[in-house]
Write a protein that holds these residues in place. Sequence first.
Motif, short mmCIF file in Angstrom:
data_model
loop_
_atom_site.label_atom_id
_atom_site.label_comp_id
_atom_site.label_asym_id
_atom_site.label_seq_id
_atom_site.Cartn_x
_atom_site.Cartn_y
_atom_site.Cartn_z
N GLY A 1 0.62 -1.07 0.08
CA GLY A 1 -0.09 0.00 0.05
C GLY A 1 0.84 1.22 -0.03
N GLN A 2 2.29 1.11 0.02
CA GLN A 2 3.06 2.33 0.14
C GLN A 2 4.18 2.23 -1.02
N TYR A 3 3.99 1.49 -1.82
CA TYR A 3 5.04 1.18 -2.78
C TYR A 3 5.74 2.64 -3.52
N VAL A 4 4.62 3.39 -3.84
CA VAL A 4 4.89 4.53 -4.33
C VAL A 4 5.79 5.17 -3.60
N SER A 5 5.90 5.48 -2.53
CA SER A 5 6.58 6.17 -1.70
C SER A 5 8.15 5.59 -1.82
N ARG A 6 8.58 4.57 -2.42
CA ARG A 6 9.86 3.88 -2.27
C ARG A 6 10.67 4.09 -3.76
N LEU A 7 9.43 4.52 -4.64
CA LEU A 7 10.00 4.60 -6.17
C LEU A 7 11.05 5.61 -6.22
N PRO A 8 10.77 6.73 -5.60
CA PRO A 8 12.18 7.98 -5.74
C PRO A 8 13.59 7.19 -5.55
N LEU A 9 13.65 6.14 -4.56
CA LEU A 9 14.88 5.53 -4.30
C LEU A 9 15.46 4.72 -5.34
N GLY A 10 14.32 4.55 -6.30
CA GLY A 10 14.98 3.76 -7.66
C GLY A 10 15.78 4.50 -8.42
N LEU A 11 15.66 6.02 -8.28
CA LEU A 11 16.42 6.90 -9.25
C LEU A 11 18.00 6.78 -8.62
N LEU A 12 17.96 6.64 -7.22
CA LEU A 12 19.57 6.62 -6.70
C LEU A 12 19.97 5.34 -7.16
N TYR A 13 19.18 4.07 -6.89
CA TYR A 13 19.67 2.86 -6.84
C TYR A 13 19.88 2.11 -8.36
N ILE A 14 19.16 2.70 -9.29
CA ILE A 14 19.21 2.30 -10.66
C ILE A 14 19.64 3.11 -11.69
N THR A 15 18.75 4.49 -11.87
CA THR A 15 18.94 5.54 -12.74
C THR A 15 20.35 6.08 -12.48
N MET A 16 20.67 6.56 -11.59
CA MET A 16 21.99 7.30 -11.29
C MET A 16 23.20 6.44 -11.83
N PRO A 17 23.21 5.02 -11.32
CA PRO A 17 24.42 4.42 -11.71
C PRO A 17 24.47 4.13 -13.12
N CYS A 18 23.38 4.04 -13.85
CA CYS A 18 23.54 3.98 -15.35
C CYS A 18 23.81 5.21 -16.08
N LEU A 19 23.50 6.20 -15.56
CA LEU A 19 23.90 7.52 -15.94
C LEU A 19 25.38 7.62 -15.76
N MET A 20 25.85 7.31 -14.61
CA MET A 20 27.36 7.44 -14.54
C MET A 20 28.32 6.55 -15.30
N LEU A 21 27.56 5.40 -15.55
CA LEU A 21 28.51 4.51 -16.34
C LEU A 21 28.24 5.09 -17.69
N LEU A 22 27.53 5.73 -18.13
CA LEU A 22 27.41 6.18 -19.54
C LEU A 22 28.38 7.37 -19.56
N ASP A 23 28.16 8.23 -18.43
CA ASP A 23 29.26 9.23 -18.31
C ASP A 23 30.57 9.06 -18.26
N LEU A 24 30.96 7.73 -17.59
CA LEU A 24 32.24 7.35 -17.53
C LEU A 24 32.75 6.70 -19.20
N ALA A 25 31.87 6.16 -19.83
CA ALA A 25 32.20 6.00 -21.16
C ALA A 25 32.51 7.13 -21.79
N GLY A 26 31.82 8.28 -21.78
CA GLY A 26 32.24 9.56 -22.26
C GLY A 26 33.52 10.33 -21.97
N ILE A 27 33.80 10.01 -20.56
CA ILE A 27 34.97 10.40 -20.20
C ILE A 27 36.33 9.67 -20.90
N VAL A 28 35.96 8.64 -20.80
CA VAL A 28 37.36 7.66 -21.33
C VAL A 28 37.43 8.17 -22.92
N ALA A 29 36.22 8.31 -23.68
CA ALA A 29 36.29 8.51 -25.17
C ALA A 29 37.15 9.63 -25.33
N ALA A 30 36.91 10.62 -24.90
CA ALA A 30 37.53 11.89 -24.86
C ALA A 30 38.96 12.03 -24.36
#
Length: 236
Positions: free
Chosen positions: A58-87
Amino acid sequence: MALNKAVFKTRALTAIIFVVVMMAGLLLSKWSFLALFVVIHFGCWWEYVKLVKLIKPGQYVSRLPLGLLYITMPCLMLLDLAGIVAAENSAATNTGCLGSFPFIAFYVIPCGIIFSIWINDTMAYIVGSLIGKTPFSKISPKKTWEGTGGGALLCVVAIAAIGYFSKFYTIKDWAIIAAICAVFGTAGDLLESKLKRLAGVKDSGSFMPGHGGFLDRFDSLLVAVPFVWLYVKLFL
């Protein structure tokens, strides 16, 4: 316990397909790299939502923002690392220092992270199976201190050696990156195990027969990436 040949064949075939898909996505082009992690990102999100619904129906919606830290942020950081290395390594690519595979220069740190986690997991399993006696955590009863420590040590040695022959960065940098992946990758595995225990499920999903879901495969990566990203930003 007798070997179940049908289960073994399923697990082996799935593992081979997984490695082939991962290597193709990582190394073919920047677009395959991006496509691979878009699929991983949304696959992990799908399973994360299912888990939090089971944990707090009944309260799962309140847990969804944690997914941004747990899943989205690491994926974006990995893409950023690929950009850093390319440069940083465009000059190395032009010199052909990697022979027939210059494209790996663009993704050397992301590949280093993923290979570190694979080696750490594999070596921890082997060492733990051979000499493991001391339980590491109640969250994951099969893990042992011997396996965890042995896996981390062998991971650092292997990645430092690979880093030496790759000519990118120093042995010290690769050893530190491997150590970060071993420590925080293990933490990521324990975190996901805790989520599954709270949800009352064995696997986060079933996209890989015999191996579980997206979170089961990438739990270590999601937690390790932010700490490697910080090291790269601060010290490389």
